[in-house]
Design a protein around this motif. Structure first.
Motif, PDB file in Angstrom:
ATOM      1  N   ARG A  25      27.505  45.277  22.034  1.00 19.50           N
ATOM      2  CA  ARG A  25      28.093  44.521  23.138  1.00 19.50           C
ATOM      3  C   ARG A  25      28.975  45.425  23.997  1.00 19.50           C
ATOM      4  N   ALA A  28      26.719  47.548  26.028  1.00 19.45           N
ATOM      5  CA  ALA A  28      26.081  46.786  27.107  1.00 19.45           C
ATOM      6  C   ALA A  28      27.062  46.511  28.241  1.00 19.45           C
ATOM      7  N   LEU A  29      28.293  46.197  27.896  1.00 16.76           N
ATOM      8  CA  LEU A  29      29.296  45.969  28.935  1.00 16.76           C
ATOM      9  C   LEU A  29      29.548  47.219  29.767  1.00 16.76           C
ATOM     10  N   MET A  31      27.207  49.306  30.612  1.00 14.08           N
ATOM     11  CA  MET A  31      26.011  49.638  31.390  1.00 14.08           C
ATOM     12  C   MET A  31      26.333  49.543  32.877  1.00 14.08           C
ATOM     13  N   HIS A  33      26.207  48.386  36.614  1.00 13.04           N
ATOM     14  CA  HIS A  33      25.843  47.099  37.213  1.00 13.04           C
ATOM     15  C   HIS A  33      26.304  47.065  38.670  1.00 13.04           C
ATOM     16  N   GLU A  38      20.322  46.051  38.026  1.00 11.25           N
ATOM     17  CA  GLU A  38      21.200  46.528  36.945  1.00 11.25           C
ATOM     18  C   GLU A  38      21.981  45.365  36.339  1.00 11.25           C
ATOM     19  N   HIS A  39      22.457  44.447  37.191  1.00 10.86           N
ATOM     20  CA  HIS A  39      23.136  43.248  36.686  1.00 10.86           C
ATOM     21  C   HIS A  39      22.184  42.444  35.792  1.00 10.86           C
ATOM     22  N   ARG A  42      21.565  44.219  32.421  1.00  4.85           N
ATOM     23  CA  ARG A  42      22.804  44.167  31.629  1.00  4.85           C
ATOM     24  C   ARG A  42      22.995  42.770  31.042  1.00  4.85           C
ATOM     25  N   ARG A  45      20.515  42.094  28.239  1.00  5.10           N
ATOM     26  CA  ARG A  45      20.931  42.761  27.006  1.00  5.10           C
ATOM     27  C   ARG A  45      22.062  41.994  26.320  1.00  5.10           C
ATOM     28  N   LEU A  46      23.042  41.556  27.096  1.00  8.86           N
ATOM     29  CA  LEU A  46      24.161  40.796  26.527  1.00  8.86           C
ATOM     30  C   LEU A  46      23.689  39.470  25.928  1.00  8.86           C
ATOM     31  N   TRP A  92      24.621  34.364  29.517  1.00 12.35           N
ATOM     32  CA  TRP A  92      24.067  35.648  29.950  1.00 12.35           C
ATOM     33  C   TRP A  92      22.581  35.540  30.267  1.00 12.35           C
ATOM     34  N   SER A  96      21.191  36.432  33.855  1.00 12.06           N
ATOM     35  CA  SER A  96      20.093  37.389  34.021  1.00 12.06           C
ATOM     36  C   SER A  96      18.994  36.799  34.899  1.00 12.06           C
TER      37      SER A  96
END
Length: 125
Positions: A25, A28-29, A31, A33, A38-39, A42, A45-46, A92, A96
């Motif tokens: 986590r 991932a945070l 990463m 964005h 990219e957002h 991310r 993944r979260l 999340w 996404s």
């Protein structure tokens, strides 16, 4: 019924897995964005990490039940943590989907709030 050694080994495995999820986590945070895609990645993944973490909390709750543990508070706390992580995973996952929609110039969900791009696309409710 598990032996004491099996119970201890299971608790160690669960602790290791939850700690690993916490590390994932944090990664991932961190990463990048800076754009929609990219957002989206991310957030995706979260969502996965929180869903996995919720699963491990459920495993812990089941272990306390199967072990005949008199400590109901541990089981209750594990179940509460699972519910919280499931909610985070849903948040999340929705975020996404909204970021992917923005990237593809599709309308975002009603729940997107500030992320909503309906006005940009000329979409009305």
């Amino acid at each position: 019924m598990l032996t004491d050694a099996e119970h201890t080994a299971a608790l160690a495995r669960i602790t290791f897995a939850i700690d690993a999820c916490d590390e994932y986590r944090r990664a991932a945070l961190a990463m990048p964005h800076t754009c929609e895609i990219e957002h989206a990645f991310r957030a995706e993944r979260l969502a996965l990490i929180h869903a996995r973490r919720a699963g491990w909390w459920i495993v812990l709750a089941r272990l306390t039940r199967r072990a005949g543990s008199p400590y109901r508070i541990y089981r209750t706390t594990a179940l509460m943590a699972a519910v919280q992580d499931r909610g985070s995973a849903r948040f999340w996952r929705d975020a996404s989907a909204d970021w992917f929609a923005r990237f593809e110039d599709r309308p975002t969900s009603d729940a997107a709030g500030a992320l909503s791009n309906w006005h940009e696309l000329g979409v009305t409710a």
